[in-house]
Design a protein around this motif. Structure first.
Motif, short mmCIF file in Angstrom:
data_model
loop_
_atom_site.label_atom_id
_atom_site.label_comp_id
_atom_site.label_asym_id
_atom_site.label_seq_id
_atom_site.Cartn_x
_atom_site.Cartn_y
_atom_site.Cartn_z
N VAL A 129 33.54 -35.54 -123.42
CA VAL A 129 34.66 -36.01 -123.99
C VAL A 129 35.46 -34.62 -124.48
O VAL A 129 34.77 -33.78 -125.13
CB VAL A 129 34.38 -37.04 -125.39
CG1 VAL A 129 34.15 -38.12 -124.60
CG2 VAL A 129 33.41 -36.53 -126.16
N GLN A 130 36.74 -34.84 -124.40
CA GLN A 130 37.60 -33.63 -124.76
C GLN A 130 38.97 -34.08 -125.16
O GLN A 130 39.53 -35.10 -124.59
CB GLN A 130 37.52 -32.59 -123.59
CG GLN A 130 38.14 -31.33 -123.98
CD GLN A 130 37.29 -30.28 -124.91
OE1 GLN A 130 36.23 -30.45 -124.62
NE2 GLN A 130 37.93 -29.44 -125.56
N TRP A 131 39.35 -33.58 -126.24
CA TRP A 131 40.59 -33.89 -126.93
C TRP A 131 41.79 -32.91 -126.37
O TRP A 131 41.55 -31.73 -126.13
CB TRP A 131 40.57 -33.72 -128.31
CG TRP A 131 39.73 -34.61 -129.27
CD1 TRP A 131 38.20 -34.55 -129.26
CD2 TRP A 131 39.88 -35.94 -129.80
NE1 TRP A 131 37.67 -35.52 -130.03
CE2 TRP A 131 38.82 -36.44 -130.21
CE3 TRP A 131 41.26 -36.45 -129.77
CZ2 TRP A 131 38.76 -37.71 -130.99
CZ3 TRP A 131 41.09 -37.75 -130.77
CH2 TRP A 131 39.99 -37.99 -131.23
N HIS A 132 43.12 -33.65 -126.28
CA HIS A 132 44.16 -32.73 -125.97
C HIS A 132 44.46 -32.24 -127.31
O HIS A 132 44.60 -32.64 -128.27
CB HIS A 132 45.38 -33.72 -125.41
CG HIS A 132 46.33 -33.03 -124.95
ND1 HIS A 132 47.28 -32.38 -125.53
CD2 HIS A 132 46.59 -32.88 -123.58
CE1 HIS A 132 48.33 -31.77 -124.77
NE2 HIS A 132 47.78 -31.91 -123.52
N PRO A 133 44.99 -30.64 -127.21
CA PRO A 133 45.04 -29.95 -128.47
C PRO A 133 46.34 -30.52 -129.13
O PRO A 133 46.52 -30.32 -130.42
CB PRO A 133 45.35 -28.67 -127.95
CG PRO A 133 45.87 -28.80 -126.55
CD PRO A 133 45.03 -29.82 -125.97
N GLU A 134 47.38 -31.28 -128.62
CA GLU A 134 48.63 -31.47 -128.95
C GLU A 134 48.71 -33.15 -128.94
O GLU A 134 49.26 -33.75 -130.04
CB GLU A 134 49.80 -30.83 -128.39
CG GLU A 134 49.56 -29.34 -128.42
CD GLU A 134 50.82 -28.75 -127.71
OE1 GLU A 134 51.45 -29.29 -126.99
OE2 GLU A 134 50.88 -27.28 -127.83
N ASP A 135 48.86 -33.69 -127.80
CA ASP A 135 49.20 -35.34 -127.62
C ASP A 135 48.04 -35.78 -128.27
O ASP A 135 46.92 -35.29 -128.28
CB ASP A 135 49.50 -35.35 -126.15
CG ASP A 135 50.51 -34.68 -125.73
OD1 ASP A 135 51.41 -34.39 -126.32
OD2 ASP A 135 50.88 -34.38 -124.51
N CYS A 136 48.26 -37.13 -128.27
CA CYS A 136 47.34 -38.25 -128.91
C CYS A 136 46.43 -38.65 -127.59
O CYS A 136 46.28 -39.83 -127.23
CB CYS A 136 48.02 -39.27 -129.61
SG CYS A 136 46.64 -39.98 -130.61
#
Length: 596
Positions: A129-136
């Motif tokens: 799993v990986q998050w987007h640095p800016e968007d939700c």
């Protein structure tokens, strides 16, 4: 700090997630062998939160990723004072957990509860799993070979596409949020706006387990680099994304002692700034690197410094490092070591001028499981002189509670402690004749006697305890056994399983109860394979013999069936012959009506 080189023991990989929180590194999130998510505070070294995703085995946590720091919007916001104006507004909150059931759990550390569950899009195990640095947004890769883009505001899948023919094992979003790296058979770089492949990279023969961007420069300047690590691969490869597309091979390789398990880095923002890299390998060693990314390098680079940890015993036993975090100070590190159930966190100063550094620590003394009072709901009651205190645990293994001042001691047989013979006699009587509704301390007696028998190695006591056939009694007894006695109990069970077949059948019940109750403790032991080697070889030999016995059973069953059918056919033939012979006998009627 002691500087010397020791021969390191390779530890078996558990593949358990272990991640520091971003920026401040204030928290350490781990999923241990018991399936619980534990969040530790690295500043005060206490257990901050604990969460059980699911009791079902299919919901086991497979990967963890911290979300980017954000402003806390939970609850009403009050106006800050001038003294609080300089405090950090952003805080770590959300934590994404991929599961073996194909769902993604979002846990809120601010609320201390489940935020939401993302499911319905993956049909296989979620590997990354990986998050987007800016968007939700959140990205997940699975064994079903697909990548899913999740919208956390709606809790639904925004987009889903097939990434490879093989399972997606690793993901990474670029610092500007425009590119996504995925790993299957090959490493692919995707344009997140169009969801089309931007570049492909090949070079690993096994599954890629790690992808990280090493620079923050745009790809059109030949300054974008990323690194990758694979299973059973002792090289960490660095790839350059070139504008002309000539980026088929890795440009730099870092030498490791084993496959990478945990990576932390400080990205390089320019050619004049070196990449700082900390890699914790499968064997528990930490390797530190510093390198200027300005083009290809033919030879693999050796670590600037290798950090190992060992105990204080006469013959040093290596202590595995679980994770490491870099700080702004080049000589300071944040380390997590020990085991996943109860890690030790420490900030240390490392002299990188030394090639090999060994830190000596007394892990057994350092380990202390504490829970913050804000998290724990257990309250200590106020006990007066007239209250009676009941101490939980094993009777006979707790310190006796002294009465209040001025209280008189009871006289008679009740004040005497039962001897071992009396306890054995009581167990015999209770096993022969159980009175309905009568209070019984049979489980407590069994647990106490079992521990005493293991300590004294008294065969008479152990025989009395192991003779029981009640599964519930065995389960409760094993659950009350203290952890230091678990391994001696397994050794005793192993020894008895090699004896009489009737005893071996009883010991299987005890072994089953031990594995069900104390699996997490046994899995945390570093030399488990050595200590349970006899049991493993015995089970392996019996499994092989079981295969042969199954074949023999099949042949005997077939033979007995043929004999049974043959016997039945002979009986049928005999009955038919008897009927025919009986029908052929002439019958004569007399005048008086009788037959002959």
């Amino acid at each position: 700090m002691t500087i010397f080189l020791i021969s390191y023991v390779t530890y078996s990989s558990l593949g358990l997630p272990c991640v520091f929180s971003p920026k401040s590194r204030q928290y350490l999130a781990l999923c241990a062998q018991d399936g619980r998510l534990r969040i530790w505070n690295t500043d005060i070294k206490t257990l901050n939160q604990e969460y059980v995703p699911s009791a079902h085995l299919s919901a086991t946590c497979t990967c963890i990723s911290w979300g980017p720091c954000r402003k806390a919007k939970e609850g009403p916001q009050r106006k800050k004072r001038k003294s609080e104006a300089g405090q950090v507004e952003n805080q770590v909150d959300l934590l994404a957990l991929g599961t073996a059931a194909g769902s993604v759990i979002i846990y809120s550390t601010v609320k201390g509860a489940l935020h939401c569950t993302l499911d319905g899009s993956h049909s296989g195990v979620v590997n990354c799993v990986q998050w987007h640095p800016e968007d939700c947004l959140l990205y997940s890769g699975s064994d079903d070979t697909h990548i899913v883009e999740w919208d956390l505001q709606t809790g639904k899948a925004r987009c889903k596409w097939k990434a490879d023919r093989a399972p997606v094992t690793s993901l990474c979003v670029s610092p500007d949020g425009k590119l996504l790296l995925s790993a299957g058979h090959t490493i692919k770089m995707w344009d997140l706006e169009t969801k089309e492949v931007y570049r492909k990279f090949t070079g690993h023969s096994t599954a890629v387990t790690t992808l990280r961007f090493a620079t923050t420069r745009p790809p059109d300047s030949d300054g974008l680099y990323f690194l990758s690590g694979a299973a059973h691969d002792r090289l960490l490869s660095v790839w350059q994304v070139r504008e002309d597309g000539k980026d088929k091979n890795s440009v730099v390789s870092f030498n490791l002692t084993d496959e990478p398990h945990h990576i932390d880095l400080f990205t390089s923002n320019s050619k004049e700034e070196a990449l700082r890299l900390a890699v914790v390998c499968k064997d528990g060693q930490l390797h530190l690197f510093e390198h200027f990314l300005n083009g290809p390098c033919k030879k693999p680079l050796s670590p600037l410094c290798t950090v190992q940890m060992t105990g204080v015993e006469d013959s040093p036993i290596p202590v595995p490092l679980l994770a490491a975090a870099l700080t702004t100070d080049t000589h300071s590190l944040l380390l997590a070591y020990g085991n996943h159930l109860q890690p030790v966190m420490e900030r240390v100063e490392v002299n990188t001028a030394e090639r090999h550094v060994c830190l000596t620590r007394d892990v057994h003394t350092t380990l202390s499981l504490t829970m913050e009072t804000t998290v724990s709901k257990v309250k200590t009651p106020v006990v007066n002189a007239k209250s009676k205190v009941v101490v939980p645990g094993l009777p006979g293994h707790q310190a006796p509670v002294k009465g209040a001042l001025g209280s008189e001691k009871r006289k008679g047989t009740d004040a005497k402690e039962m001897s071992i013979e009396e306890r054995l006699g009581k167990i015999e009587m209770s096993s022969e004749k159980a009175v309905k509704g009568a209070p019984s301390l049979q489980t407590d007696n069994f647990a106490v006697l079992l521990v005493q028998g293991l300590e004294s190695k008294d065969a008479n006591i152990l025989n009395k305890v192991f003779q029981t056939r009640k599964d519930m009694l065995i389960k409760k007894t094993v659950a009350r056994v203290p952890l230091p006695a678990v391994l001696p109990l397994v050794e005793e069970i192993t020894k008895r399983m090699q004896g009489h077949p009737y005893t071996a059948v009883l010991m299987v019940r005890w072994l089953k109860a031990v594995l069900m109750q104390h699996t997490s403790y046994l899995a945390s032991l570093p030399d488990l394979m050595f200590q349970l080697g006899v049991l493993y070889h015995m089970i392996e030999s019996r499994v092989k013999m079981f295969h042969k016995l199954t074949k023999l059973h099949g042949k005997l069953y077939l033979l007995m069936t043929q004999v049974r059918l043959s016997s039945c056919s002979k009986i049928v033939n005999l009955s038919q012959m008897y009927y025919l012979n009986a029908s052929a006998i002439p019958i004569t009627l007399h005048t008086d009506g009788s037959r002959n």
